[in-house]
Motif scaffolding. Structure first.
Motif, PDB file in Angstrom:
ATOM      1  N   LEU A  76       0.155   8.104   4.867  1.00 12.97           N
ATOM      2  CA  LEU A  76      -0.903   7.473   5.657  1.00 12.97           C
ATOM      3  C   LEU A  76      -2.118   7.111   4.822  1.00 12.97           C
ATOM      4  N   ALA A  77      -1.985   7.137   3.495  1.00 17.03           N
ATOM      5  CA  ALA A  77      -3.118   6.816   2.617  1.00 17.03           C
ATOM      6  C   ALA A  77      -3.601   5.387   2.860  1.00 17.03           C
ATOM      7  N   LYS A  78      -4.912   5.227   2.810  1.00 21.21           N
ATOM      8  CA  LYS A  78      -5.536   3.910   2.982  1.00 21.21           C
ATOM      9  C   LYS A  78      -5.825   3.290   1.610  1.00 21.21           C
ATOM     10  N   PRO A  79      -6.017   1.970   1.557  1.00 22.73           N
ATOM     11  CA  PRO A  79      -6.287   1.323   0.264  1.00 22.73           C
ATOM     12  C   PRO A  79      -7.439   1.961  -0.500  1.00 22.73           C
ATOM     13  N   GLY A  80      -8.489   2.395   0.199  1.00 17.52           N
ATOM     14  CA  GLY A  80      -9.632   2.989  -0.473  1.00 17.52           C
ATOM     15  C   GLY A  80      -9.379   4.382  -1.022  1.00 17.52           C
ATOM     16  N   ASP A  81      -8.220   4.967  -0.714  1.00 18.44           N
ATOM     17  CA  ASP A  81      -7.892   6.310  -1.218  1.00 18.44           C
ATOM     18  C   ASP A  81      -7.327   6.270  -2.633  1.00 18.44           C
ATOM     19  N   TYR A  82      -6.901   5.091  -3.103  1.00 20.25           N
ATOM     20  CA  TYR A  82      -6.234   4.981  -4.405  1.00 20.25           C
ATOM     21  C   TYR A  82      -7.272   4.771  -5.504  1.00 20.25           C
ATOM     22  N   VAL A 102      -5.356  13.379  -0.044  1.00 17.49           N
ATOM     23  CA  VAL A 102      -5.385  12.991   1.366  1.00 17.49           C
ATOM     24  C   VAL A 102      -4.395  13.895   2.098  1.00 17.49           C
ATOM     25  N   ARG A 149       5.424   0.241   8.341  1.00 19.79           N
ATOM     26  CA  ARG A 149       4.795  -0.501   9.432  1.00 19.79           C
ATOM     27  C   ARG A 149       4.907  -2.001   9.216  1.00 19.79           C
ATOM     28  N   GLY A 188       0.828  -1.199   0.000  1.00 22.29           N
ATOM     29  CA  GLY A 188       0.000   0.000   0.000  1.00 22.29           C
ATOM     30  C   GLY A 188       0.864   1.250   0.000  1.00 22.29           C
ATOM     31  N   SER A 189       0.646   2.136   0.950  1.00 19.26           N
ATOM     32  CA  SER A 189       1.420   3.372   1.031  1.00 19.26           C
ATOM     33  C   SER A 189       2.820   3.100   1.550  1.00 19.26           C
ATOM     34  N   ALA A 231       2.584   2.411   5.172  1.00 21.54           N
ATOM     35  CA  ALA A 231       2.158   1.042   5.457  1.00 21.54           C
ATOM     36  C   ALA A 231       3.313   0.067   5.262  1.00 21.54           C
TER      37      ALA A 231
END
Length: 635
Positions: free
Chosen positions: A606-612, A601, A261, A254-255, A258
């Motif tokens: 910190l972008a989430k999967p649904g942001d792409y 964003v 992490r 992901g990002s 991520a």
């Protein structure tokens, strides 16, 4: 006898055999097979080595290696200050000849009687203290009063007082991080510092050096941060991301945040600094070395060097040159551009990827310019009268001297209908569109991608760009074959009108010298056949959220043409007759840079999967959207 506290145990042992010979006890089957040490500097070695701990003004001691040929007297000192292990800098081989032990860049100086000094910077390897990445200058970001400028001052002060073989003159040099420490030494410099050569220096980590380029994050910074932050950089810490395709690994994670992490490095202090400072705030602008130097008069004669295809730090040297070149009463200043990769000037410059050059270009520059420059300021040798710029003209393979930089005049290469490119403005307007999908970003090299593969990493900027031919998300504007050479001397400027259906977007622009299909086997600058080769002569990225402000990102308005203006790297390159110039435009360069979600964003780390989201991009040409690349064309 009590040993001097600054002198390592090995001092003086060069006068003794490798092991003490005084009546050793008889050995038995149970005699322990361990000796305390072995000193490779035997009595017949041609050099002297001293390992010392040099005290700084706050009491911290920095590990320093001093080497010189035996018999040297009244000699200049050549210093570099490094995070990459000073002990290892004098361990290229195993020999009783000093020239066999030092890097290639040092051999001519060693043979000519220079004293060579290598130092671990604060908190790294064998030095004491705490390491801070690119430690800011003492001031608002650093209240300690201690920085790389003060440490350089204190080191030089100690050297001229404690190295009896010296003539009291010191120069500093180094590449990459060492280029940064070189420039920092010129801020409030010690009076004994007479000259400096900063090679591929880290100058502004957000605008265009190691960490970001115009706001787009370079993901390999995570690996570097872990390596440098663990166990004084001696631990060899590496993220366990396996041996598979890094492209696939990063997409799956992901990002970039991520990814950090996923591999447990998100709490490494410098990784946190990256994640928590994604925009060009005072955190970054307050550390920018070009700005720090511009605020002070340059008093140390300086050469600023970079490679035309420097894959890591192609921003810093030209930025410092631009900041200082018009400064009244400054010390002599020269910009040097060679046909090299990052730090290539210190090694061998015969070739780069598929390109070959007219001999060892790195040795030529060191012999003809760098050493005469140091000899003049440190030994009183004749003045080489270095010009404003010394550059290697790739394409015609020759060194050039220029009275100013840039030498070229701004000449638009317009994008036009039918994906054409030409020096005449297009008669009609229009747009070219494509879909950019973050789930399938454009790779920066052919897959599989291995960011740790040195051969792949050091040559990606000269890789034949035909590997992306046929991708629907890469648009190529091509010019006609040239009937005369076009000589480019400066930094081409992107002036691009682009719209997106999303609220954020990256613009990647590649300026390409396209070889003719009938290129001869032994054409200029070629290793073997180059027919149809698409040679990049400039690649750069810009993150759309920073169009109005680098410090305060804003979303783009969907459907509205935005004007993207940014520089490509500085070059001296001749596009030959029969070749043509092409411009490639795309919206990702992965995983060199992290993916833009293409929806705004607050922090892309910190972008989430649904942001792409996929988005449709449009490049305008002609009329009210006269997209072009402004070429620095020399007479």
């Amino acid at each position: 006898m009590k040993k001097h506290p600054l002198v390592a145990v090995s001092l003086g042992i060069a006068l003794l055999p490798a092991f003490a010979r005084a009546d050793p006890a008889p050995v038995t089957a149970m005699t322990p097979d361990v000796v305390e040490k072995y000193d490779a500097v035997l009595p017949d070695a041609d050099y002297v080595r001293r390992d010392v701990m040099v005290p700084m003004r706050d009491g911290t001691k920095l590990y320093t290696v001093i080497v010189m040929k035996k018999g040297v007297a009244k000699a200049p000192i050549l210093l570099w200050r490094s995070p990459y292990d000073a002990h290892g800098d004098v361990a290229r081989g195993h020999s009783l000849r000093l020239v066999d032990l030092v890097p290639a860049v040092d051999a001519p100086f060693i043979e000519d009687g220079y004293i060579r000094v290598y130092q671990d910077i604060r908190g790294i390897h064998r030095s004491e203290g705490q390491f801070v990445m690119n430690r800011p200058l003492a001031g608002p970001l650093n209240p300690t009063g201690i920085d790389e400028s003060t440490d350089a001052y204190d080191t030089i002060d100690w050297l001229v007082k404690n190295v009896p073989e010296s003539n009291g003159n010191v120069a500093i040099l180094g590449s990459s991080y060492l280029g940064f420490t070189t420039l920092m030494a010129e801020i409030n410099p010690h009076p004994a510092l007479k000259a400096a050569v900063a090679e591929s220096p880290m100058v502004d980590g957000w605008m265009g050096d190691d960490w970001f380029h115009n706001g787009a994050f370079r993901v390999s910074g995570l690996d570097y941060a872990l390596e440098m932050s663990t166990g004084k950089a001696d631990a060899g810490a590496v993220m366990p991301h396996g041996n598979g395709d890094d492209y696939a690994n990063y997409v799956a994670a992901g990002s970039a945040g991520a990814y950090a992490r996923r591999y447990g490095v998100d709490q490494v202090p410098f990784v946190r600094k990256l994640i928590e400072n994604p925009a060009y705030s005072e955190f970054w602008s307050g550390q920018a070395v070009d700005k720090l130097m511009a605020a002070r008069k340059l008093t140390v004669p300086t050469m600023l060097e970079l490679g035309e295809w420097d894959q890591e730090d192609n921003y810093g040297a030209p930025a410092v040159y631009a900041a200082l070149k018009d400064q009244p009463g400054r010390a002599p200043l020269t910009l040097v551009i060679g046909p090299w990769r990052h730090s290539g000037a210190n090694h061998y410059g015969y070739d780069l990827g598929a390109l070959t050059f007219a001999g060892d270009t790195a040795a030529q520059w060191r012999r003809d310019w760098m050493k005469p420059f140091f000899d003049h300021y440190l030994k009183g040798a004749p003045d080489p009268h270095a010009p404003a710029a010394i550059t290697y003209a790739s394409g015609i393979d020759r060194w050039e001297q220029s009275p100013r930089w840039p030498m070229g005049s701004a000449t638009p290469l317009y994008l036009g209908p039918d994906q054409s490119a030409g020096f005449a403005a297009p008669a009609k307007s229009g747009a070219v569109s494509w879909t950019s999908d973050p789930a399938n970003p454009v790779p920066f090299v052919p897959r599989p991608v291995h960011l740790g593969d040195r051969a792949q990493w050091t040559t990606w900027l000269v890789h034949d760009q035909r590997f992306v031919t046929g991708r629907p998300d890469v648009v190529t504007f091509s010019g006609k074959p040239l009937d005369r050479p076009v000589h480019l001397m400066g930094a081409p400027m992107v002036d691009m009108y682009m719209a997106t259906t999303g609220t954020d977007a990256d613009v990647v622009v590649k300026l390409i010298d396209v070889y003719p299909d009938d290129a001869p086997e032994d054409g200029p600058g070629a290793r073997g056949p180059m027919a149809g080769y698409e040679l990049p002569i400039g690649i750069e990225i810009f993150r759309g959220r920073y169009l109005k402000s680098f410090a305060h990102p804003e979303p783009l308005k969907p459907g509205l043409f935005n004007r993207f203006r940014f520089a490509l790297p500085s070059i001296d390159h001749v596009v030959l007759p029969g070749h043509h110039i092409a411009v490639q435009v795309q919206s990702s360069l992965f995983p060199l840079y992290d993916r833009n979600p293409q929806s705004f964003v607050p922090n892309i780390f910190l972008a989430k999967p649904g942001d792409y989201h996929a988005a449709t991009m449009r490049i305008g040409y002609g009329g009210a959207t006269p997209s072009a690349v402004i070429l620095p064309v020399a007479p």
